[in-house]
Design a protein around this motif. Sequence first.
Motif, PDB file in Angstrom:
ATOM      1  N   ASN A 206      23.460  23.541 -21.236  1.00 50.75           N
ATOM      2  CA  ASN A 206      22.024  23.239 -21.316  1.00 50.75           C
ATOM      3  C   ASN A 206      21.278  23.890 -20.155  1.00 50.75           C
ATOM      4  OD1 ASN A 206      19.731  21.831 -22.496  1.00 50.75           O
ATOM      5  ND2 ASN A 206      19.812  20.520 -20.689  1.00 50.75           N
ATOM      6  N   ALA A 207      21.935  23.964 -18.996  1.00 52.12           N
ATOM      7  CA  ALA A 207      21.321  24.579 -17.818  1.00 52.12           C
ATOM      8  C   ALA A 207      21.458  26.094 -17.826  1.00 52.12           C
ATOM      9  CB  ALA A 207      21.959  24.005 -16.542  1.00 52.12           C
TER      10      ALA A 207
ATOM     11  N   LEU B 248      34.783  27.261 -13.198  1.00 52.04           N
ATOM     12  CA  LEU B 248      34.548  28.706 -13.250  1.00 52.04           C
ATOM     13  C   LEU B 248      33.071  28.999 -13.514  1.00 52.04           C
ATOM     14  CD1 LEU B 248      35.916  31.542 -13.288  1.00 52.04           C
ATOM     15  CD2 LEU B 248      36.000  31.306 -15.785  1.00 52.04           C
ATOM     16  N   ILE B 249      32.442  28.235 -14.393  1.00 53.64           N
ATOM     17  CA  ILE B 249      31.016  28.423 -14.658  1.00 53.64           C
ATOM     18  C   ILE B 249      30.210  28.226 -13.380  1.00 53.64           C
ATOM     19  CG2 ILE B 249      29.010  27.462 -15.854  1.00 53.64           C
ATOM     20  CD1 ILE B 249      30.811  26.793 -18.193  1.00 53.64           C
ATOM     21  N   GLN B 250      30.522  27.148 -12.664  1.00 56.83           N
ATOM     22  CA  GLN B 250      29.764  26.846 -11.449  1.00 56.83           C
ATOM     23  C   GLN B 250      29.976  27.920 -10.385  1.00 56.83           C
ATOM     24  OE1 GLN B 250      27.507  24.538 -11.067  1.00 56.83           O
ATOM     25  NE2 GLN B 250      27.102  25.268  -8.981  1.00 56.83           N
TER      26      GLN B 250
ATOM     27  N   PRO C 245      26.245  29.906 -10.617  1.00 59.32           N
ATOM     28  CA  PRO C 245      25.713  28.671 -10.017  1.00 59.32           C
ATOM     29  C   PRO C 245      24.229  28.496 -10.329  1.00 59.32           C
ATOM     30  CG  PRO C 245      25.975  30.375  -8.353  1.00 59.32           C
ATOM     31  CD  PRO C 245      26.583  30.928  -9.608  1.00 59.32           C
ATOM     32  N   ILE C 246      23.817  27.250 -10.437  1.00 58.39           N
ATOM     33  CA  ILE C 246      22.402  26.940 -10.655  1.00 58.39           C
ATOM     34  C   ILE C 246      21.719  26.856  -9.299  1.00 58.39           C
ATOM     35  CG2 ILE C 246      20.766  25.255 -11.550  1.00 58.39           C
ATOM     36  CD1 ILE C 246      22.277  26.751 -13.690  1.00 58.39           C
ATOM     37  N   LYS C 247      20.758  27.757  -9.064  1.00 58.09           N
ATOM     38  CA  LYS C 247      20.023  27.773  -7.797  1.00 58.09           C
ATOM     39  C   LYS C 247      18.864  26.797  -7.879  1.00 58.09           C
ATOM     40  CE  LYS C 247      21.175  32.622  -7.049  1.00 58.09           C
ATOM     41  NZ  LYS C 247      20.633  33.994  -6.881  1.00 58.09           N
ATOM     42  N   SER C 248      18.678  26.040  -6.804  1.00 53.95           N
ATOM     43  CA  SER C 248      17.545  25.110  -6.778  1.00 53.95           C
ATOM     44  C   SER C 248      16.249  25.912  -6.740  1.00 53.95           C
ATOM     45  CB  SER C 248      17.639  24.204  -5.550  1.00 53.95           C
ATOM     46  OG  SER C 248      17.642  24.986  -4.377  1.00 53.95           O
ATOM     47  N   ARG C 249      15.317  25.468  -7.538  1.00 51.05           N
ATOM     48  CA  ARG C 249      14.060  26.197  -7.656  1.00 51.05           C
ATOM     49  C   ARG C 249      12.905  25.328  -7.145  1.00 51.05           C
ATOM     50  NH1 ARG C 249      14.762  28.705 -13.785  1.00 51.05           N
ATOM     51  NH2 ARG C 249      16.611  29.974 -13.321  1.00 51.05           N
ATOM     52  N   VAL C 250      12.120  25.884  -6.205  1.00 56.89           N
ATOM     53  CA  VAL C 250      10.942  25.187  -5.673  1.00 56.89           C
ATOM     54  C   VAL C 250       9.767  25.514  -6.577  1.00 56.89           C
ATOM     55  CG1 VAL C 250       9.420  24.934  -3.696  1.00 56.89           C
ATOM     56  CG2 VAL C 250      11.861  25.407  -3.363  1.00 56.89           C
TER      57      VAL C 250
END
Length: 539
Positions: free
Chosen positions: A347-348, A512-514, A518-523
């Motif tokens: 989903n991400a 492995l996905i992470q 990786p999902i970067k935090s977004r401001v």
Amino acid sequence: MKNQKRRWKVVLLAGAVAFAPLIGLNLLLWVHISAHGRVDIDDAAKSMLRLTESRLDEAMTQLVGFAMKSDHKACNSEIKQALGQAILKAPFVTQINIWDPRGNMVCSPMDAQRVVRDVSPANDTTNANVKFTLVDYGSDKGPKAIELAYRFEDGWRVSLLVPDDRLMPAIVVGRMQADFVSRLSLVDGSFVAARLSRSSMPTEGVSAFAVQSVSDRYPITLAVTIPSASLWASYRELFLWGNAGGAVLAFISILGALAVARHTEGPVRAIESAIRRGDFIPYYQPLMCIRTGRLLGCEALVRRKRPGGGVDGPGAFIPMVEATGQIFEITRSMMAHARDELGPAYNARPHLKVSFNLVADHFSSLKIVSDMKEIFEGAQVKMDQIVLEVTERQPLPNLGEARVIIAKLQELGIRIALDDVGTGHGGMSYLLKLGVDQMKMDKMFVDAIGSDRYSTAIIDTLVKLAADLNIEFVAEGVETFEQIAYLKEHGVDAAQGYVFAPPLPGPLYLELIQTLDPIKSRVPERVRKAIRGGDVQAA
């Protein structure tokens, strides 16, 4: 008096137990023959028609291939060699010639040619340039053959012959008890050829069962009949022996079945129990972009958990569950497990895909469409993240029906991949008729990189074909860096194999996905503007 009545009851019960198996056996035999006889010969007719169509397809492929690539007005050694090669590649063809607009034969790979006479009008085929005609050759009313003729706009044509004795496949009775007669005709009733399943079979009497199967690609029909004499000859001994020993066999069978049921649940029930326990789980083999190193998704591969730990590979159970039909429930269970396990990560990352393998029978019913809606509608794994793979190793029962089902799946956003390309039954017809979105090249061709020039030539051809058809291309079974380099150099972007990773259990694949994505935090944009302007409170 009561004892006498009881005695009579025991006698009647014993008589019922003794005679019921005999009566029931005869009844079941007749019901079986009546219920399944027509179904069996219908299957035989369809199977033989498919084999006949495949022989015509091979001839059509060579005819069109020659017509598209060669100069039909030249008759030099190169053209004759090309004509001869067409016959070698389609072994059911015995004659191929080039004709001028006046009907004169101007080129042939052989010196002696047969006299050919039309028996039927020219019929259309799926190729607008190719006509289908029933002819005879040799002496008057000689053997028959099918002539396929490619007609050029300038009046020239190239034609080939498929004789009647090579057109129909050799008949194997298979699961059918009775011998049968098969008859190939044109749709207008013109007789082409006939075969007996056994040369010495009895043909007297009326037809006990008869079916007819009509081709959707060529103007031919194939009828199969079982003569009554053949039916009785096939089942006579079964009836006699059944009546002689039915009671004993029934008694032994019942005792044996009860004993087996008490002491073991059997392999089929063991699979059912494993499904209920959730022992069938997906392992995920990563799909990588070899150009950028980016993770593209995975292929979900079924494994069965052992009671004592560890897992069994698909070879330990797939053949049986496909034969029993349990593969459908296992596939649904796999999809639901993957949906729940991969949901948050996918989903991400909406660019990631997950593919599932289907069997040929999945494409004979719209049930797969309803299953996909039931499992994935409203789920975190979206329909456009799903790829369904249809293997070329198994023949699809009905290409037209399969195309309709594939179209409905594509309407949901699901992508369709043709797996094991170049190894099975479908060939070019699957690519042209099914409307797939992706080709997956079999490991056999990847293994040949650097050692087999023919296989590497096939790889180049498949890559170019995928590009021309605007179809995604994936190489399977990549195991060495040399193979990666070759594939990358020849325009292949997507690949999977042990050089990247083996099939991974869910937790390892999620790690492995992470790691790779990786999902970067977004401001939020308004916060960044506020910070730059010194007005943090405005954020």
